[in-house]
Motif scaffolding. Structure first.
Motif, PDB file in Angstrom:
ATOM      1  N   MET A   1      47.440  20.906  21.482  1.00 48.86           N
ATOM      2  CA  MET A   1      47.595  19.584  21.345  1.00 48.86           C
ATOM      3  C   MET A   1      48.853  18.619  20.976  1.00 48.86           C
ATOM      4  SD  MET A   1      44.728  17.559  21.962  1.00 48.86           S
ATOM      5  CE  MET A   1      44.565  16.079  21.105  1.00 48.86           C
ATOM      6  N   GLU A  64      49.576  26.311  16.660  1.00 50.01           N
ATOM      7  CA  GLU A  64      48.874  25.489  15.525  1.00 50.01           C
ATOM      8  C   GLU A  64      47.319  25.979  15.795  1.00 50.01           C
ATOM      9  OE1 GLU A  64      48.204  21.499  16.674  1.00 50.01           O
ATOM     10  OE2 GLU A  64      48.758  21.732  18.594  1.00 50.01           O
ATOM     11  N   THR A  66      43.716  24.633  14.746  1.00 47.06           N
ATOM     12  CA  THR A  66      43.030  23.563  14.402  1.00 47.06           C
ATOM     13  C   THR A  66      41.532  23.800  13.964  1.00 47.06           C
ATOM     14  OG1 THR A  66      43.104  22.660  16.503  1.00 47.06           O
ATOM     15  CG2 THR A  66      44.541  21.573  15.154  1.00 47.06           C
ATOM     16  N   ARG A  69      35.977  21.125  13.550  1.00 49.61           N
ATOM     17  CA  ARG A  69      35.077  20.297  12.887  1.00 49.61           C
ATOM     18  C   ARG A  69      35.889  19.193  12.272  1.00 49.61           C
ATOM     19  NH1 ARG A  69      32.824  24.904   8.893  1.00 49.61           N
ATOM     20  NH2 ARG A  69      35.120  25.673   9.189  1.00 49.61           N
ATOM     21  N   LYS A  70      37.299  19.424  12.032  1.00 47.93           N
ATOM     22  CA  LYS A  70      37.912  18.267  11.477  1.00 47.93           C
ATOM     23  C   LYS A  70      38.011  17.192  12.656  1.00 47.93           C
ATOM     24  CE  LYS A  70      41.475  18.824   8.626  1.00 47.93           C
ATOM     25  NZ  LYS A  70      42.805  19.421   8.129  1.00 47.93           N
ATOM     26  N   TRP A  71      38.195  17.752  13.834  1.00 46.37           N
ATOM     27  CA  TRP A  71      38.271  16.727  15.121  1.00 46.37           C
ATOM     28  C   TRP A  71      37.046  16.024  15.331  1.00 46.37           C
ATOM     29  CZ3 TRP A  71      42.590  15.091  17.360  1.00 46.37           C
ATOM     30  CH2 TRP A  71      43.846  15.854  17.113  1.00 46.37           C
ATOM     31  N   ASP A  73      34.689  14.110  13.618  1.00 43.08           N
ATOM     32  CA  ASP A  73      34.190  13.076  13.235  1.00 43.08           C
ATOM     33  C   ASP A  73      35.481  11.736  13.698  1.00 43.08           C
ATOM     34  OD1 ASP A  73      31.895  13.545  12.420  1.00 43.08           O
ATOM     35  OD2 ASP A  73      32.685  13.574  10.102  1.00 43.08           O
ATOM     36  N   VAL A  74      36.651  12.308  13.884  1.00 44.38           N
ATOM     37  CA  VAL A  74      37.579  11.359  13.967  1.00 44.38           C
ATOM     38  C   VAL A  74      37.614  11.116  15.448  1.00 44.38           C
ATOM     39  CG1 VAL A  74      39.726  13.142  14.659  1.00 44.38           C
ATOM     40  CG2 VAL A  74      40.031  10.766  13.664  1.00 44.38           C
ATOM     41  N   LEU A  77      34.725   8.558  15.836  1.00 42.67           N
ATOM     42  CA  LEU A  77      35.377   7.023  15.261  1.00 42.67           C
ATOM     43  C   LEU A  77      36.122   6.559  16.485  1.00 42.67           C
ATOM     44  CD1 LEU A  77      34.977   5.137  12.927  1.00 42.67           C
ATOM     45  CD2 LEU A  77      37.115   6.202  12.350  1.00 42.67           C
ATOM     46  N   MET A  78      36.913   7.391  17.062  1.00 41.46           N
ATOM     47  CA  MET A  78      37.963   6.986  18.117  1.00 41.46           C
ATOM     48  C   MET A  78      37.198   6.223  19.388  1.00 41.46           C
ATOM     49  SD  MET A  78      41.158   9.281  18.187  1.00 41.46           S
ATOM     50  CE  MET A  78      42.372   9.438  17.146  1.00 41.46           C
ATOM     51  N   LEU A 108      27.562   8.067  10.900  1.00 41.26           N
ATOM     52  CA  LEU A 108      28.225   8.457   9.780  1.00 41.26           C
ATOM     53  C   LEU A 108      27.605   8.387   8.355  1.00 41.26           C
ATOM     54  CD1 LEU A 108      31.838   6.659  10.510  1.00 41.26           C
ATOM     55  CD2 LEU A 108      31.115   9.029  10.921  1.00 41.26           C
TER      56      LEU A 108
ATOM     57  N   PHE B 220      41.990   6.723  11.002  1.00 48.87           N
ATOM     58  CA  PHE B 220      41.682   8.109  11.721  1.00 48.87           C
ATOM     59  C   PHE B 220      42.335   9.355  11.060  1.00 48.87           C
ATOM     60  CE2 PHE B 220      42.050   5.129  15.736  1.00 48.87           C
ATOM     61  CZ  PHE B 220      40.583   4.784  15.774  1.00 48.87           C
ATOM     62  N   TYR B 224      40.483  12.601   9.671  1.00 50.14           N
ATOM     63  CA  TYR B 224      40.888  13.738   9.975  1.00 50.14           C
ATOM     64  C   TYR B 224      40.764  14.675   8.870  1.00 50.14           C
ATOM     65  CZ  TYR B 224      43.445  17.630  12.130  1.00 50.14           C
ATOM     66  OH  TYR B 224      44.005  18.962  12.368  1.00 50.14           O
ATOM     67  N   TYR B 434      51.215  14.811  13.468  1.00 45.90           N
ATOM     68  CA  TYR B 434      52.373  15.660  13.999  1.00 45.90           C
ATOM     69  C   TYR B 434      53.819  15.305  13.399  1.00 45.90           C
ATOM     70  CZ  TYR B 434      48.980  16.892  17.486  1.00 45.90           C
ATOM     71  OH  TYR B 434      47.885  17.428  18.195  1.00 45.90           O
TER      72      TYR B 434
END
Lengths: 148, 508
Positions: A1, A64, A66, A69-71, A73-74, A77-78, A108, B220, B224, B434
């Motif tokens: 990413m 990296e 990642t 699971r962290k992605w 919800d965000v 929301l986006m 949520l 956001f 995260y 980032y």
């Protein structure tokens, strides 16, 4: 990413520079800095720095990692926020806000449905009163009026 | 005596019932903005700026300024009770604030932070009162070359403070500069990057970008990091403690800490790019190195809480000096304030205090009143702010999205600007993720057009020769100060680095 983000930035910098070099003059007829003076400097510098950091990024030994699971919800929301932008145009400020808040809170905050309904109706009412009545500010008008 | 007379005139402007009401609203909103984690004064100011459109300009600027310095007061409440800084400038307050609360001294810590914030803020305003007219006088000899150099100085010092991520900071600034070139070129009338869109002829407006980057982008990023999943179960219950008020020993042992923190914070605040976060960390480190009880720092030492609190409030006052007298914002928050000034047709700079005395002195006088109001609010309204801390972030976040969207739309009734705000929010999230600097982008977006205009005027004056920058005495002074700052700031930055690793976000 991270690399993809740098590539997008590089593409943007190249396009910006292309317009600066193709359409905008560096100097005016009288020899003073023209409309392309700043854009050409900015564009060139942007390409150099983005390429520099992109190469550094590609040379990095470790990639990296990642946690998906962290992605989750965000990204939800986006997506909801972007849908809200579309809803604003279609149904206007008040109705779009009720739909957006209702949908977002149901996703949520599933454990408290009554609280969600209250927030989804009271907040838009409060915002409408503040913007439209108290401050006389612009609220997005509806393209399609709902029968409410 | 002139200063005193001007200040009295300012007070007469500030003390009207409606202005006092705006000031109180601003102070309370500022504290709420400070209390919400991941939501700094820049975001609060950008989002609430459109709300002030219907107001009288003096009252509106008083309210926005109160939001700006009020956030410094509010941010510490979560630092002490939850070990989570409400905003980056209160990170250093967690080091001793939370241990104090854990040791059963949350009440005295909350009162002392309010008192320290009041002292720092008030000393800062006193120094503004004395120094702003002097700065104005000095900067009256400035012309386009000096303004260009000042804009360069503002950007360079910010990039130097970013430290190891400086290349990402430069890219962020270049994005801001690039956005600043969109619109019709005022000198030649040629369209730049408008692509035939009527909405882009006037350029990319600052407000949607600032709201997107600082409001949505931060939100956001907080998602995260899972802020919406964490509860507030760890909040310290201060109301069960035996003693709420600080002891005489607390006051006596920190009296010189307040003086040192105020002066240090103010000086750091005046430097463009340094800001309240750096000031608070430096004050903490200075106090620890000077203290006889340095081994107690990090374990609940009152001086360790008082030092950063006085410094961050004094720094937020100090940052008003370059804004009012040079028209150069030193941080993202003051950049939003500059946008507010411009919105009402006011152009801060050397002649600002002379041409708009009621406005400038009214604002300065209001800062005295605002700090007094904040002292009272931050002691007596603690239960209210504790209730706000308890609102789950997952419920607060969608409401913030709504205010960001409707606030942006209300400025020009433009859907394009609203979409731009959402796009800036997504870009802002990736920038934060980032290691880019949204503060550098916003500062460049504000300073870019000013710098371009000043450079082109300079080239006209000098007939294309760059030697003009080393021929004029004020220019040489600015170059000298810039070079000194570039050398000194990294050293000060290293000195101010805390030993404890804490998440901090750059507000610039």
């Amino acid at each position: 990413m991270r690399v993809a983000f740098f590539v997008v930035l590089l593409a943007g910098a190249i396009f910006y520079s292309y317009v600066a070099y193709a359409d905008l003059n560096f100097l005016t007829r009288t020899g003073r800095p023209g409309p392309g003076f700043f854009p050409r400097l900015i564009g060139t510098a942007a390409i150099i720095f983005t390429l520099w950091t992109l190469v550094e990024e590609l040379r990095k030994a470790e990639r990296e990692r990642t946690d998906p699971r962290k992605w989750k919800d965000v990204v939800i929301l986006m997506a909801l926020a972007c849908s809200y932008a579309v809803l604003l145009k279609l149904f206007g400020g008040f109705v779009a806000t009720v739909i957006f808040l209702g949908a977002t809170l149901m996703l949520l905050n599933r454990a408290q449905p009554i609280k969600n309904v209250l927030v989804a109706t009271l907040v838009p009412s409060g915002v409408y009163l503040l913007f439209d009545r108290v401050l006389n500010a612009n609220m997005p008008p509806a393209l399609f009026e709902l029968p409410i | 005596m002139d200063i005193f007379a001007d200040l009295m005139m300012g007070l007469s402007v500030a003390i009207s019932p409606i202005n006092i009401l705006y000031l109180l609203i601003g102070a309370i909103v500022g504290m709420i903005v400070g209390v919400i984690p991941g939501f700094g004064p820049s975001a609060g100011l950008a989002i609430l700026l459109p709300v002030t459109f219907g107001m009288d300009p003096i009252g509106a600027i008083m309210m926005l300024a109160a939001i700006y310095y009020g956030a410094m007061y509010g941010g510490t409440i979560t630092s002490i009770l939850l070990n989570t800084p409400g905003e980056s400038a209160t990170v250093a307050s967690t080091f001793d604030g939370f241990p104090l609360a854990k040791n059963g001294r949350a009440g005295p810590a909350l009162v002392m932070q309010a008192a320290a914030s009041f002292v720092g803020g008030t000393v800062g305003v006193i120094l503004i009162t004395i120094l702003a007219p002097l700065f104005s006088q000095v900067s009256r000899s400035f012309g386009p070359p000096e303004y260009f150099l000042l804009a360069v100085m503002g950007m360079l010092t910010l990039l130097v403070m970013i430290g190891s991520n400086w290349k990402l900071g430069v890219i962020s600034a270049l994005i801001g500069f690039a956005l600043g070139t969109v619109g019709v070129d005022l000198e030649t009338g040629q369209g730049r990057y408008t692509f035939g869109s009527a909405e882009l002829i006037g350029g990319i407006y600052f407000i949607p970008i600032a709201i997107g980057l600082f409001g949505l982008g931060e939100l956001f990023y907080a998602f995260y990091n899972g802020l919406h999943k964490t509860g507030t179960g760890g909040i310290v219950q201060y109301d069960n403690e035996e003693r709420f008020w600080p002891t005489a020993q607390d006051w006596l042992s920190t009296r010189m800490t307040m003086v040192r923190g105020s002066v240090l914070g103010f000086v750091v605040g005046v430097i463009p790019g340094a800001g309240a976060t750096i000031a608070s960390l430096m004050a903490y480190s200075t106090e620890r190195s000077l203290s006889k009880n340095s081994e107690n720092f990090g374990k609940g030492e009152m001086a360790g809480l008082v030092a950063p609190e006085t410094a961050n409030n004094a720094a937020s006052s100090g940052a008003m000096i370059p804004l009012l007298t040079l028209g150069i914002p030193g941080s993202a928050s003051t950049a939003v304030l500059l946008a507010a000034f411009i919105m009402w047709g006011l152009r801060p700079g050397p002649l600002f205090m002379e041409q708009n005395p009621e406005f400038a002195w009214g604002l300065i006088a209001s800062m005295y009143l605002g700090n007094m109001a904040l002292l009272a609010i931050s002691i007596f309204a603690i239960p209210l702010f504790v209730q706000i801390i308890k609102v789950p972030y997952r419920m607060l976040a969608p409401c913030i999205v709504v205010v960001c969207a409707l606030g942006t739309f209300s400025v020009h009734a433009s859907f394009v600007e609203t979409y731009l705000m959402f796009a800036a929010g997504i870009v802002g999230f990736f920038m934060r993720l980032y290691g880019f600097s949204p503060a550098a982008l916003v500062l460049a977006l504000v300073l870019g057009p000013l710098a371009e205009e000043a450079l082109r005027q300079t080239m006209t004056i000098s007939r294309g020769s760059f030697s003009i920058f080393v021929e004029r005495t004020p220019s040489l002074w600015i170059i000298g100060v810039t070079l000194t700052l570039i050398v000194l700031l990294p050293m000060l930055n290293r000195f101010g680095k805390p030993k404890v690793d804490q998440p901090a976000k750059a507000d610039g």
